[in-house]
Motif scaffolding. Structure first.
Motif, mmCIF file in Angstrom:
data_model
loop_
_atom_site.group_PDB
_atom_site.id
_atom_site.type_symbol
_atom_site.label_atom_id
_atom_site.label_comp_id
_atom_site.label_asym_id
_atom_site.label_seq_id
_atom_site.Cartn_x
_atom_site.Cartn_y
_atom_site.Cartn_z
ATOM 1 N N ALA A 4 52.450 42.627 52.382
ATOM 2 C CA ALA A 4 51.005 42.416 52.072
ATOM 3 C C ALA A 4 50.071 43.270 52.552
ATOM 4 O O ALA A 4 49.095 43.719 51.981
ATOM 5 N N ILE A 5 50.340 43.986 53.707
ATOM 6 C CA ILE A 5 49.565 44.886 54.501
ATOM 7 C C ILE A 5 49.657 46.257 53.678
ATOM 8 O O ILE A 5 48.567 46.884 53.291
ATOM 9 N N VAL A 6 50.897 46.732 53.259
ATOM 10 C CA VAL A 6 51.072 47.894 52.470
ATOM 11 C C VAL A 6 50.359 47.779 51.275
ATOM 12 O O VAL A 6 49.376 48.646 50.644
ATOM 13 N N LEU A 7 50.504 46.462 50.464
ATOM 14 C CA LEU A 7 49.566 46.429 49.236
ATOM 15 C C LEU A 7 48.220 46.194 49.318
ATOM 16 O O LEU A 7 47.523 46.937 48.614
ATOM 17 N N ALA A 8 47.638 45.811 50.233
ATOM 18 C CA ALA A 8 45.935 45.889 50.563
ATOM 19 C C ALA A 8 45.612 47.092 50.829
ATOM 20 O O ALA A 8 44.729 47.769 50.143
ATOM 21 N N ASP A 9 46.496 47.742 51.645
ATOM 22 C CA ASP A 9 46.227 49.381 51.979
ATOM 23 C C ASP A 9 46.128 50.205 50.666
ATOM 24 O O ASP A 9 45.041 50.976 50.526
ATOM 25 N N ALA A 10 46.930 50.122 49.986
ATOM 26 C CA ALA A 10 47.073 50.641 48.763
ATOM 27 C C ALA A 10 46.003 50.467 47.581
ATOM 28 O O ALA A 10 45.386 51.267 47.032
ATOM 29 N N VAL A 11 45.866 48.873 47.489
ATOM 30 C CA VAL A 11 44.687 48.730 46.615
ATOM 31 C C VAL A 11 43.208 49.171 47.070
ATOM 32 O O VAL A 11 42.496 49.862 46.312
ATOM 33 N N ILE A 12 43.019 49.151 48.351
ATOM 34 C CA ILE A 12 41.827 49.328 48.763
ATOM 35 C C ILE A 12 41.560 50.907 48.714
ATOM 36 O O ILE A 12 40.441 51.238 48.440
ATOM 37 N N ASN A 13 42.615 51.520 49.013
ATOM 38 C CA ASN A 13 42.510 53.248 48.944
ATOM 39 C C ASN A 13 42.843 53.629 47.694
ATOM 40 O O ASN A 13 43.200 54.906 47.707
ATOM 41 N N GLY A 14 43.239 53.130 46.644
ATOM 42 C CA GLY A 14 43.371 53.515 45.456
ATOM 43 C C GLY A 14 45.070 54.282 45.385
ATOM 44 O O GLY A 14 45.004 55.153 44.559
ATOM 45 N N LYS A 15 45.814 54.008 46.312
ATOM 46 C CA LYS A 15 47.157 54.659 46.178
ATOM 47 C C LYS A 15 48.058 54.063 45.390
ATOM 48 O O LYS A 15 47.971 52.741 45.107
ATOM 49 N N SER A 16 49.090 54.774 44.785
ATOM 50 C CA SER A 16 50.058 53.997 44.227
ATOM 51 C C SER A 16 51.050 53.259 44.908
ATOM 52 O O SER A 16 51.181 53.663 46.361
ATOM 53 N N ILE A 17 51.699 52.397 44.685
ATOM 54 C CA ILE A 17 52.630 51.232 45.423
ATOM 55 C C ILE A 17 53.877 51.761 44.955
ATOM 56 O O ILE A 17 54.367 51.141 44.167
ATOM 57 N N GLU A 18 54.609 52.158 45.893
ATOM 58 C CA GLU A 18 56.084 52.568 45.941
ATOM 59 C C GLU A 18 56.976 51.289 45.755
ATOM 60 O O GLU A 18 56.710 50.475 46.747
ATOM 61 N N GLY A 19 57.705 51.153 44.667
ATOM 62 C CA GLY A 19 58.626 50.033 44.494
ATOM 63 C C GLY A 19 57.988 48.683 44.238
ATOM 64 O O GLY A 19 58.757 47.529 44.095
ATOM 65 N N ALA A 20 56.811 48.763 43.816
ATOM 66 C CA ALA A 20 56.001 47.697 43.394
ATOM 67 C C ALA A 20 56.403 47.355 41.972
ATOM 68 O O ALA A 20 56.664 48.034 41.121
ATOM 69 N N ALA A 21 56.419 46.076 41.673
ATOM 70 C CA ALA A 21 56.343 45.526 40.147
ATOM 71 C C ALA A 21 55.028 45.091 39.960
ATOM 72 O O ALA A 21 54.179 44.927 40.713
ATOM 73 N N VAL A 22 54.990 44.457 38.511
ATOM 74 C CA VAL A 22 53.716 43.911 38.266
ATOM 75 C C VAL A 22 53.719 42.463 37.860
ATOM 76 O O VAL A 22 55.003 42.136 37.362
ATOM 77 N N TYR A 23 52.987 41.712 37.915
ATOM 78 C CA TYR A 23 52.681 40.128 37.616
ATOM 79 C C TYR A 23 51.599 39.953 36.904
ATOM 80 O O TYR A 23 50.478 40.259 37.448
ATOM 81 N N ASP A 24 51.608 39.299 35.671
ATOM 82 C CA ASP A 24 50.344 38.952 34.962
ATOM 83 C C ASP A 24 50.231 37.482 35.389
ATOM 84 O O ASP A 24 50.842 36.553 35.073
ATOM 85 N N ASN A 25 49.214 37.283 36.171
ATOM 86 C CA ASN A 25 48.949 35.966 36.711
ATOM 87 C C ASN A 25 48.227 35.116 35.771
ATOM 88 O O ASN A 25 47.390 34.231 36.146
ATOM 89 N N GLY A 26 47.820 35.644 34.650
ATOM 90 C CA GLY A 26 46.753 34.898 33.731
ATOM 91 C C GLY A 26 45.415 35.305 33.577
ATOM 92 O O GLY A 26 44.550 34.838 32.983
ATOM 93 N N SER A 27 45.149 36.509 34.708
ATOM 94 C CA SER A 27 43.595 36.808 35.006
ATOM 95 C C SER A 27 43.337 37.836 33.800
ATOM 96 O O SER A 27 42.200 38.346 33.969
ATOM 97 N N GLY A 28 44.333 38.490 33.046
ATOM 98 C CA GLY A 28 43.964 39.443 32.276
ATOM 99 C C GLY A 28 44.263 40.830 32.522
ATOM 100 O O GLY A 28 44.122 41.829 32.224
ATOM 101 N N GLY A 29 44.831 40.902 33.860
ATOM 102 C CA GLY A 29 45.393 42.305 34.451
ATOM 103 C C GLY A 29 46.825 42.048 35.069
ATOM 104 O O GLY A 29 47.157 40.727 35.636
ATOM 105 N N ASP A 30 47.412 43.002 35.123
ATOM 106 C CA ASP A 30 48.772 43.051 36.070
ATOM 107 C C ASP A 30 48.417 43.006 37.414
ATOM 108 O O ASP A 30 47.502 44.112 37.668
ATOM 109 N N ILE A 31 48.894 42.405 38.313
ATOM 110 C CA ILE A 31 48.859 42.321 39.695
ATOM 111 C C ILE A 31 50.110 43.011 40.492
ATOM 112 O O ILE A 31 51.303 42.657 40.063
#
Length: 99
Positions: free
Chosen positions: A45-72
């Protein structure tokens, strides 16, 4: 299930690998329980938050569509299914969790 006369004929699963669940697995009253490696989940969660805040790519991440219109982005967390076959091994490897 005992009252219905079907104890041992129906699989029963729990979540979080609590000590009561482990005892029921040992006695045959429960089939298995799931243990989520929550310490790793917190680190991820810390790695993801840091990457999202700083616009970094997330190594090893998958995406999930939670119905909000975008991949999480998310990092899958290991889940260990504990049954009679690996109960002793789980207790040994996670002695900090088991009473």
């Amino acid at each position: 299930l005992e009252a219905l006369g079907i104890a041992g004929q129906v699989g029963i699963c729990g979540q979080d690998c609590e000590n009561a669940a482990l005892a029921k697995i040992e006695s045959g009253q429960m089939t298995f329980t799931a243990f989520t490696e929550f310490a790793q989940m917190g680190k991820d969660a810390i790695v993801l938050a840091d990457a999202v805040i700083n616009g970094k790519s997330i190594e090893g991440a998958a995406v999930y569509d939670n119905g909000s219109g975008g991949d999480i982005p998310w990092l899958p967390t290991e889940v260990i299914l504990v049954d009679r076959d690996n109960l002793a091994e789980f207790k040994e490897s996670h002695s900090w969790w088991v009473e």
